[in-house]
Design a protein around this motif. Sequence first.
Motif, PDB file in Angstrom:
ATOM      1  N   VAL A 153      21.080  57.051  32.886  1.00 36.60           N
ATOM      2  CA  VAL A 153      20.678  55.809  33.545  1.00 36.60           C
ATOM      3  C   VAL A 153      21.759  55.330  34.513  1.00 36.60           C
ATOM      4  O   VAL A 153      21.794  54.158  34.884  1.00 36.60           O
ATOM      5  N   GLY A 154      22.632  56.250  34.899  1.00 32.38           N
ATOM      6  CA  GLY A 154      23.627  55.881  35.889  1.00 32.38           C
ATOM      7  C   GLY A 154      25.037  55.792  35.342  1.00 32.38           C
ATOM      8  O   GLY A 154      25.291  56.055  34.169  1.00 32.38           O
ATOM      9  N   PRO A 155      25.969  55.393  36.197  1.00 36.25           N
ATOM     10  CA  PRO A 155      27.388  55.444  35.864  1.00 36.25           C
ATOM     11  C   PRO A 155      27.916  54.290  35.020  1.00 36.25           C
ATOM     12  O   PRO A 155      29.090  54.287  34.645  1.00 36.25           O
ATOM     13  N   ARG A 156      27.082  53.306  34.734  1.00 41.75           N
ATOM     14  CA  ARG A 156      27.601  52.140  34.013  1.00 41.75           C
ATOM     15  C   ARG A 156      27.793  52.412  32.534  1.00 41.75           C
ATOM     16  O   ARG A 156      28.410  51.610  31.837  1.00 41.75           O
ATOM     17  N   GLY A 157      27.288  53.555  32.068  1.00 46.52           N
ATOM     18  CA  GLY A 157      27.566  53.917  30.688  1.00 46.52           C
ATOM     19  C   GLY A 157      26.363  54.451  29.957  1.00 46.52           C
ATOM     20  O   GLY A 157      25.222  54.013  30.190  1.00 46.52           O
ATOM     21  N   SER A 158      26.608  55.376  29.070  1.00 42.94           N
ATOM     22  CA  SER A 158      25.565  55.925  28.205  1.00 42.94           C
ATOM     23  C   SER A 158      25.043  54.831  27.286  1.00 42.94           C
ATOM     24  O   SER A 158      25.830  54.160  26.599  1.00 42.94           O
ATOM     25  N   PRO A 159      23.734  54.633  27.247  1.00 41.49           N
ATOM     26  CA  PRO A 159      23.186  53.622  26.334  1.00 41.49           C
ATOM     27  C   PRO A 159      23.610  53.874  24.890  1.00 41.49           C
ATOM     28  O   PRO A 159      23.817  52.926  24.131  1.00 41.49           O
ATOM     29  N   ARG A 160      23.736  55.138  24.540  1.00 39.99           N
ATOM     30  CA  ARG A 160      24.119  55.467  23.167  1.00 39.99           C
ATOM     31  C   ARG A 160      25.540  54.991  22.876  1.00 39.99           C
ATOM     32  O   ARG A 160      25.830  54.429  21.825  1.00 39.99           O
ATOM     33  N   LEU A 161      26.436  55.208  23.827  1.00 38.53           N
ATOM     34  CA  LEU A 161      27.813  54.752  23.634  1.00 38.53           C
ATOM     35  C   LEU A 161      27.879  53.230  23.654  1.00 38.53           C
ATOM     36  O   LEU A 161      28.579  52.623  22.837  1.00 38.53           O
ATOM     37  N   LYS A 162      27.160  52.618  24.560  1.00 41.78           N
ATOM     38  CA  LYS A 162      27.184  51.154  24.612  1.00 41.78           C
ATOM     39  C   LYS A 162      26.682  50.555  23.293  1.00 41.78           C
ATOM     40  O   LYS A 162      27.255  49.583  22.776  1.00 41.78           O
ATOM     41  N   ASN A 163      25.633  51.147  22.756  1.00 42.05           N
ATOM     42  CA  ASN A 163      25.103  50.655  21.488  1.00 42.05           C
ATOM     43  C   ASN A 163      26.131  50.801  20.380  1.00 42.05           C
ATOM     44  O   ASN A 163      26.315  49.897  19.555  1.00 42.05           O
ATOM     45  N   ALA A 164      26.840  51.942  20.367  1.00 40.74           N
ATOM     46  CA  ALA A 164      27.874  52.175  19.351  1.00 40.74           C
ATOM     47  C   ALA A 164      29.034  51.205  19.521  1.00 40.74           C
ATOM     48  O   ALA A 164      29.602  50.702  18.543  1.00 40.74           O
ATOM     49  N   LEU A 165      29.385  50.917  20.784  1.00 36.20           N
ATOM     50  CA  LEU A 165      30.495  49.996  21.041  1.00 36.20           C
ATOM     51  C   LEU A 165      30.151  48.573  20.643  1.00 36.20           C
ATOM     52  O   LEU A 165      31.009  47.824  20.160  1.00 36.20           O
ATOM     53  N   VAL A 166      28.914  48.182  20.843  1.00 37.13           N
ATOM     54  CA  VAL A 166      28.490  46.839  20.417  1.00 37.13           C
ATOM     55  C   VAL A 166      28.756  46.674  18.925  1.00 37.13           C
ATOM     56  O   VAL A 166      29.346  45.677  18.480  1.00 37.13           O
ATOM     57  N   SER A 167      28.325  47.638  18.152  1.00 40.15           N
ATOM     58  CA  SER A 167      28.518  47.576  16.700  1.00 40.15           C
ATOM     59  C   SER A 167      29.997  47.609  16.344  1.00 40.15           C
ATOM     60  O   SER A 167      30.469  46.854  15.481  1.00 40.15           O
ATOM     61  N   VAL A 175      31.892  58.736  34.164  1.00 40.91           N
ATOM     62  CA  VAL A 175      32.314  59.577  33.045  1.00 40.91           C
ATOM     63  C   VAL A 175      31.117  60.374  32.536  1.00 40.91           C
ATOM     64  O   VAL A 175      30.052  59.783  32.275  1.00 40.91           O
ATOM     65  N   PRO A 176      31.216  61.696  32.398  1.00 35.50           N
ATOM     66  CA  PRO A 176      30.072  62.499  31.942  1.00 35.50           C
ATOM     67  C   PRO A 176      29.507  61.994  30.611  1.00 35.50           C
ATOM     68  O   PRO A 176      30.258  61.629  29.697  1.00 35.50           O
ATOM     69  N   TYR A 177      28.182  61.997  30.529  1.00 33.32           N
ATOM     70  CA  TYR A 177      27.525  61.499  29.312  1.00 33.32           C
ATOM     71  C   TYR A 177      27.905  62.331  28.085  1.00 33.32           C
ATOM     72  O   TYR A 177      27.988  61.810  26.969  1.00 33.32           O
ATOM     73  N   VAL A 178      28.120  63.635  28.274  1.00 36.71           N
ATOM     74  CA  VAL A 178      28.460  64.465  27.126  1.00 36.71           C
ATOM     75  C   VAL A 178      29.777  64.002  26.515  1.00 36.71           C
ATOM     76  O   VAL A 178      29.963  64.048  25.294  1.00 36.71           O
ATOM     77  N   VAL A 179      30.691  63.524  27.345  1.00 36.22           N
ATOM     78  CA  VAL A 179      31.966  62.989  26.851  1.00 36.22           C
ATOM     79  C   VAL A 179      31.743  61.628  26.198  1.00 36.22           C
ATOM     80  O   VAL A 179      32.275  61.340  25.118  1.00 36.22           O
ATOM     81  N   GLN A 180      30.941  60.793  26.842  1.00 42.09           N
ATOM     82  CA  GLN A 180      30.670  59.467  26.283  1.00 42.09           C
ATOM     83  C   GLN A 180      30.019  59.573  24.901  1.00 42.09           C
ATOM     84  O   GLN A 180      30.364  58.832  23.980  1.00 42.09           O
ATOM     85  N   ASP A 181      29.088  60.514  24.777  1.00 48.54           N
ATOM     86  CA  ASP A 181      28.369  60.609  23.512  1.00 48.54           C
ATOM     87  C   ASP A 181      29.214  61.198  22.394  1.00 48.54           C
ATOM     88  O   ASP A 181      28.934  60.968  21.210  1.00 48.54           O
ATOM     89  N   LEU A 182      30.273  61.945  22.758  1.00 47.92           N
ATOM     90  CA  LEU A 182      31.224  62.387  21.732  1.00 47.92           C
ATOM     91  C   LEU A 182      31.910  61.183  21.097  1.00 47.92           C
ATOM     92  O   LEU A 182      32.091  61.122  19.877  1.00 47.92           O
ATOM     93  N   TRP A 183      32.298  60.223  21.958  1.00 50.70           N
ATOM     94  CA  TRP A 183      32.917  59.011  21.417  1.00 50.70           C
ATOM     95  C   TRP A 183      31.892  58.214  20.608  1.00 50.70           C
ATOM     96  O   TRP A 183      32.203  57.670  19.556  1.00 50.70           O
ATOM     97  N   ALA A 184      30.677  58.177  21.099  1.00 51.51           N
ATOM     98  CA  ALA A 184      29.619  57.473  20.361  1.00 51.51           C
ATOM     99  C   ALA A 184      29.455  58.069  18.964  1.00 51.51           C
ATOM    100  O   ALA A 184      29.291  57.340  17.973  1.00 51.51           O
ATOM    101  N   ASN A 185      29.497  59.408  18.871  1.00 51.60           N
ATOM    102  CA  ASN A 185      29.381  60.056  17.560  1.00 51.60           C
ATOM    103  C   ASN A 185      30.486  59.595  16.615  1.00 51.60           C
ATOM    104  O   ASN A 185      30.256  59.336  15.428  1.00 51.60           O
ATOM    105  N   MET A 186      31.701  59.512  17.144  1.00 51.06           N
ATOM    106  CA  MET A 186      32.825  59.076  16.316  1.00 51.06           C
ATOM    107  C   MET A 186      32.649  57.635  15.860  1.00 51.06           C
ATOM    108  O   MET A 186      32.915  57.290  14.709  1.00 51.06           O
TER     109      MET A 186
END
Length: 788
Positions: free
Chosen positions: A67-81, A299-310
């Motif tokens: 959805v663009g460069p502002r961030g992976s929704p999955r990572l944003k959701n993880a960061l909110v929590s 930032v590539p989504y594959v990298v963002q989602d690695l952080w989301a997994n953690m």
Amino acid sequence: MASPIPQEQVDEIVAKYGLSGRAAENTHHFLPWDMLEDTRKTLRSPINPDGLVKLTINPDDQFGYGVGPRGSPRLKNALVSFLQSSFHAEKPVLEKELLILPGVGGVLDALAWSICNDGEGIIIPAPFWSGISQSAGERARAVLIPATYQSVEGYQGLDDLFNPEINKKALENALKQANKDNVKVRGVMLCNPHNPLGRCYPVETLKEFARFCGQHDLHLILDEVFAMSVYDNPAVPDAVPFTSALALNLDDRINPQNFHVAYGMSKDFCAAGFRLGVLHSRNEGLITAISTISVLGWVPYVVQDLWANMLMDDAFRIGFMEKNRQILTEHSAILTTFLRKHNIPYYTKVNAGYFAWVNLERYLHDRPESSSSESIRSDNKLYRDREMALWNRLLASGPMDAILSQISQLASYAGRSARRDIIDSLRKVADSLEDSVGTIHRFGHLDLEKATIQLGYDLNIFKFLAEAKGPKTVNEVAEQANSSPQLIKRLLRYFNSINVVTEVDVGKFEANNITHNLSGNLAEAAFGHYYGIVAKQYQVTPEYLRQIGYNNPTDEKNTAFHFAFGTKINPYQYMVEHPKQLNHFNKYMALRRQAELSWLTVYPVREEAGALTDPERALYVNIGGGIGHQCAQFKEKYPDLPGRIILEDLPSTVAQALQTPGVENLAHDAFTAQPIKGAKFYFMRAVPHNHPPHMVKLLFSNIKDAMAPDSILLVDETVLPEKGVGFIASSIDLTMLGAFASMERTEAEWRELAESVGLVLTKTYTYNALENETVMEMRLPKSSQGRK
């Protein structure tokens, strides 16, 4: 390209959101990301079975634009929590308030670009990490304004950097200075936990920063990248815990849209290379402005989602951070124990981050004037703060090779004396870790080291490797040495084990620092002397001392040297009869003298000799001056001074002396009457230390009898400190014991010898503090001067 918007509209946006002019202009740009994010919400899913179906070859957003460069929704959701639970956010954190950017550096760069026009400023407490200068200054061209503390009324020490009242005064002073310099201040930035002090800010101090910013309508930027790297330090039982600014209700102190928090993956998750940072801000205009440039830091989504997994794996995340805190506790204890043991000042109330703030003045500066430097380096971080120019950040975490790399880098900026201190400190650490077996083998094989080093010279190994342009094989070394490869292999692997050479691969070796140290003419001559003469003397010293009842030797005709070589002549006479050894000794004595480390650099020769006019009077008599290097240096430095320059030494030595124009070479035994009367300067270097006290008294008496009222005896010797004598000086002292029944002496002992023959030690001039080398000025007593 977007059409320019009217200046009135730009001004309105600047006023509404507190943005820079460029950021305000960018808020007018079309953003496709809003549409993409809205579309995503309407896609078919288990909870939205009637939604739109996305037709794509690769349905996985990790490898697409998402959805663009502002961030992976999955990572944003993880960061909110994560921010809600771990940072204890006081208000709900919303996804629209988050932007994913390339590291915290990228977050700070974007913030500076958004709130500062070119040349506008951000106040930051000093000292601070130099990377912030790059983040704020390179692209945004903002000016960092240090808030300094030492000049603040009431400041007593580093603890005050966390005091709300002291910070209030420091911030006001920084703002006044910026106004004076015509720099418009747009914000305040601080790191919590503090980098480089490694301590968390108290809540009241955070509130004071917010109040100050609110009062002056400034943005407040919180870099909280070390938030979860807060550990237990038993030395600080009352340490302030970390409190995120998100956990505070600051609405009564600062406009909520002027308050921004930066966090990232690099520190708490030990993953700086992932380049992942997150900005939290409730400033809608600022989020929009940064969104327009975020495509440049996508930032590539594959990298963002690695952080989301953690972040979403609670068991992993909690366990990882607990382990990280445990390691930080252990490594901090190792580093601070080392600092205390070696009396290195450091900030003791550290309990966050992976570093300690230490004062390395004695390691970084050999000269007092160096303390005026505005910047110093440590662990690749440059701190620009004149008031703390002698303090440095040392890393306490990381593998051993990283810690050793820091020490090596520190040594590269240090002077000769400081490097010696570092070496001594490291050796003490190594000794403290060694077991009894290691100690026995280390001392037991010292003779093997000397024997193999001599073989290295005999086989030309050191020069061959030092002059090579790369590694050499065993066969290549053997061929040039005309030796068997099997022998050379055994020698080289032993040299590698004691770090004399470096083994780079199977059967391949290259020169290292020690190889180069050993390859020079000075080293070969010195080692030839030590191995051929001194080592044999060391071997018999225990038996020799046993035979004389373990008394301090005083008979120069019955020493360990005589015992070792079965002779009645002294070492100098012995070397005359063994020309190879005499050659080693004379070269060593000549080459080890460094012109920049000479008594001539400190003693006021011209001032003392200024009134001399008689060219026939002896100006400078060098007693026991070897082959004349000291005379040549004196003549070169003072060619215009009138008077004779005379070299005196034994006939065998003078026979090899330099033929320096303007220097007379005179064969003379210093223990007989001095033939040159009334010289201005009588000079001896390293002569009295070769003799026991009764012989030194005879030596001094012969010179005293020849002195005129204005004559000066200059004795250039090692002057031992009363405490903490170093390895080299104490080793030479015991070498003198075995060779001549003599000794190195303290200033008090030299003074006593001078006074015993009627001379006065009037002043000392140290020119090589590292080796305690000092020239002592001795004169006749004033009463004697009057009678002559």
